[in-house]
Design a protein around this motif. Structure first.
Motif, PDB file in Angstrom:
ATOM      1  N   SER A  72       0.831  -1.208   0.000  1.00 52.87           N
ATOM      2  CA  SER A  72       0.000   0.000   0.000  1.00 52.87           C
ATOM      3  C   SER A  72       0.865   1.257   0.000  1.00 52.87           C
ATOM      4  O   SER A  72       0.598   2.217  -0.728  1.00 52.87           O
ATOM      5  N   ALA A  73       1.920   1.239   0.812  1.00 53.88           N
ATOM      6  CA  ALA A  73       2.826   2.381   0.859  1.00 53.88           C
ATOM      7  C   ALA A  73       3.555   2.554  -0.471  1.00 53.88           C
ATOM      8  O   ALA A  73       3.767   3.668  -0.949  1.00 53.88           O
ATOM      9  N   ALA A  74       3.930   1.433  -1.080  1.00 56.58           N
ATOM     10  CA  ALA A  74       4.594   1.500  -2.383  1.00 56.58           C
ATOM     11  C   ALA A  74       3.666   2.099  -3.430  1.00 56.58           C
ATOM     12  O   ALA A  74       4.076   2.927  -4.251  1.00 56.58           O
ATOM     13  N   ALA A  75       2.400   1.686  -3.419  1.00 60.33           N
ATOM     14  CA  ALA A  75       1.430   2.205  -4.388  1.00 60.33           C
ATOM     15  C   ALA A  75       1.243   3.705  -4.226  1.00 60.33           C
ATOM     16  O   ALA A  75       1.052   4.436  -5.210  1.00 60.33           O
ATOM     17  N   ARG A  76       1.295   4.183  -2.982  1.00 62.42           N
ATOM     18  CA  ARG A  76       1.102   5.611  -2.717  1.00 62.42           C
ATOM     19  C   ARG A  76       2.293   6.453  -3.176  1.00 62.42           C
ATOM     20  O   ARG A  76       2.217   7.686  -3.159  1.00 62.42           O
ATOM     21  N   ASP A  95      -6.969  15.659 -15.208  1.00 61.77           N
ATOM     22  CA  ASP A  95      -7.140  15.905 -13.780  1.00 61.77           C
ATOM     23  C   ASP A  95      -6.088  15.095 -13.012  1.00 61.77           C
ATOM     24  O   ASP A  95      -6.117  13.863 -13.010  1.00 61.77           O
ATOM     25  N   LYS A  96      -5.168  15.791 -12.364  1.00 61.79           N
ATOM     26  CA  LYS A  96      -4.069  15.112 -11.679  1.00 61.79           C
ATOM     27  C   LYS A  96      -4.575  14.194 -10.576  1.00 61.79           C
ATOM     28  O   LYS A  96      -4.015  13.119 -10.339  1.00 61.79           O
ATOM     29  N   GLU A  97      -5.641  14.588  -9.894  1.00 60.78           N
ATOM     30  CA  GLU A  97      -6.180  13.743  -8.826  1.00 60.78           C
ATOM     31  C   GLU A  97      -6.765  12.448  -9.382  1.00 60.78           C
ATOM     32  O   GLU A  97      -6.649  11.388  -8.764  1.00 60.78           O
ATOM     33  N   ASP A  98      -7.404  12.533 -10.551  1.00 62.87           N
ATOM     34  CA  ASP A  98      -7.933  11.318 -11.161  1.00 62.87           C
ATOM     35  C   ASP A  98      -6.796  10.404 -11.600  1.00 62.87           C
ATOM     36  O   ASP A  98      -6.856   9.180 -11.408  1.00 62.87           O
ATOM     37  N   ILE A  99      -5.765  10.981 -12.185  1.00 62.04           N
ATOM     38  CA  ILE A  99      -4.593  10.200 -12.582  1.00 62.04           C
ATOM     39  C   ILE A  99      -3.975   9.526 -11.357  1.00 62.04           C
ATOM     40  O   ILE A  99      -3.579   8.357 -11.402  1.00 62.04           O
ATOM     41  N   LYS A 100      -3.948  10.238 -10.246  1.00 57.87           N
ATOM     42  CA  LYS A 100      -3.380   9.685  -9.013  1.00 57.87           C
ATOM     43  C   LYS A 100      -4.167   8.478  -8.520  1.00 57.87           C
ATOM     44  O   LYS A 100      -3.585   7.433  -8.207  1.00 57.87           O
ATOM     45  N   LYS A 101      -5.492   8.600  -8.460  1.00 58.50           N
ATOM     46  CA  LYS A 101      -6.274   7.497  -7.900  1.00 58.50           C
ATOM     47  C   LYS A 101      -6.261   6.277  -8.810  1.00 58.50           C
ATOM     48  O   LYS A 101      -6.219   5.137  -8.327  1.00 58.50           O
ATOM     49  N   ILE A 102      -6.282   6.495 -10.132  1.00 61.61           N
ATOM     50  CA  ILE A 102      -6.153   5.370 -11.054  1.00 61.61           C
ATOM     51  C   ILE A 102      -4.771   4.743 -10.908  1.00 61.61           C
ATOM     52  O   ILE A 102      -4.624   3.514 -10.792  1.00 61.61           O
ATOM     53  N   GLY A 103      -3.740   5.586 -10.903  1.00 58.61           N
ATOM     54  CA  GLY A 103      -2.366   5.088 -10.843  1.00 58.61           C
ATOM     55  C   GLY A 103      -2.067   4.324  -9.571  1.00 58.61           C
ATOM     56  O   GLY A 103      -1.465   3.238  -9.607  1.00 58.61           O
ATOM     57  N   GLU A 104      -2.465   4.869  -8.434  1.00 53.49           N
ATOM     58  CA  GLU A 104      -2.221   4.191  -7.168  1.00 53.49           C
ATOM     59  C   GLU A 104      -2.952   2.851  -7.116  1.00 53.49           C
ATOM     60  O   GLU A 104      -2.387   1.835  -6.681  1.00 53.49           O
TER      61      GLU A 104
END
Length: 304
Positions: free
Chosen positions: A39-43, A284-293
């Motif tokens: 989980s930490a790695a994904a973040r 949207d950077k936040e959307d990219i973040k949640k998909i990426g994580e």
């Protein structure tokens, strides 16, 4: 004596805490390095890195039908995967009429050579737009995932293939070509996750069912697993139906094996994917973040 014991315990706790701080993700076991806190790695997924590369792809303009922009995008994807620490190569795809495109394939070798996990996207865009969400953002997400897995010295059991398919807009030419050329990979593929129309939407959307040109059913176990990973990270995720299956189609409909598939999208859309308004400034950077994580976590767990 009592105070000395307390002092010794405190010192041991401090030293142990320091060890955890400096080595949060790794342990050595029989010569191999394994990820501990997935989980930490994904973040550690850096959305700015993904966004920067997505914008670079968008600057090429419409990427369609094997034009110069599509071929250049394939070159950039191959180079970026290599820069981010993994082996990558291109495979030529004949799209008819003397034209061609490429599939770009990044490889993270697993300890078991007969098991595969694929994370896909597509390099091309509709012929009239730069395709920020369709599918430049997905390429950026894949490139950043490669960086994380490489930086963690992740040694998975199953081989992970990070693939950008060419010719998706021409009814999945690149992924169809890959399936035909690599029957052994298809036969031994345990999951094919496809990023399509991501980077500007409200929720992580997991496709349970798509209609055209023939129905494709998302694998329930894979969908539920991805949903659980999103929830673990605190990201909103939903599941439902959509029209097109994108590059999951040839992995689902072939003469080798019906691979478990899941098309990942961002819905409801903040910008219509098939529109001239689908430009890099809409990402949207936040959307990219949640998909990426979320997808990073899925890969870390699935590949083992």
């Amino acid at each position: 004596m009592k105070y000395k014991i307390v002092l010794i315990v405190a010192i041991i706790a401090i030293l142990a805490g320091g060890l955890v701080f400096y080595m949060p993700f790794k342990e050595k076991k029989e010569g191999e390095i394994k990820v501990l806190n997935v989980s930490a790695a994904a973040r550690e997924f850096n959305a700015e890195n993904a966004l920067t590369f997505s914008r670079e792809i968008c600057k090429l303009g419409p990427r369609y039908g094997g034009n110069n922009a599509e071929l250049k995008a394939a070159d950039l994807m191959e180079k970026k995967l290599e820069e981010n620490g993994i082996e990558a190569y291109k495979e030529k795809v004949d799209i008819g009429g003397g034209k061609y495109t490429y599939n770009v394939i990044g490889v993270i070798n697993g300890t078991n050579p007969n098991k595969y996990i694929i994370i896909g996207s597509h390099i091309d865009s509709p012929g009239f737009c730069e395709g920020a969400t369709d599918d430049a953002a997905a390429l950026g997400i894949q490139a950043e995932i490669a960086r994380i897995l490489s930086s963690k010295n992740f040694k998975p059991e199953k081989t992970i293939l990070i693939i950008g398919f060419g010719g998706e807009e021409l009814w999945f030419k690149g992924s169809e070509d890959f399936v035909k050329k690599h029957p052994e990979i298809v036969r031994n593929c345990e999951a094919m996750i496809d990023l399509n129309c991501v980077g500007a939407g409200e929720n992580i959307f997991l496709t349970q069912y798509s209609y055209q040109p023939r129905p494709v059913e998302g694998d329930p176990k894979l969908i539920n697993f991805t949903m659980e990973c999103a929830q673990e990270l605190g990201h909103p995720a939903t599941a439902g139906e959509t029209t097109y299956p994108s590059d999951t189609y040839p992995f689902y409909h072939n003469n080798i094996k019906k691979v478990p598939v899941c098309q990942v999208m961002s819905q409801p859309f903040e910008v219509p994917p098939w529109s001239s308004e689908n430009t890099a400034d809409k990402l949207d950077k936040e959307d990219i973040k949640k998909i990426g994580e979320t997808i990073t976590l899925v890969l870390l767990k699935l590949a083992g």
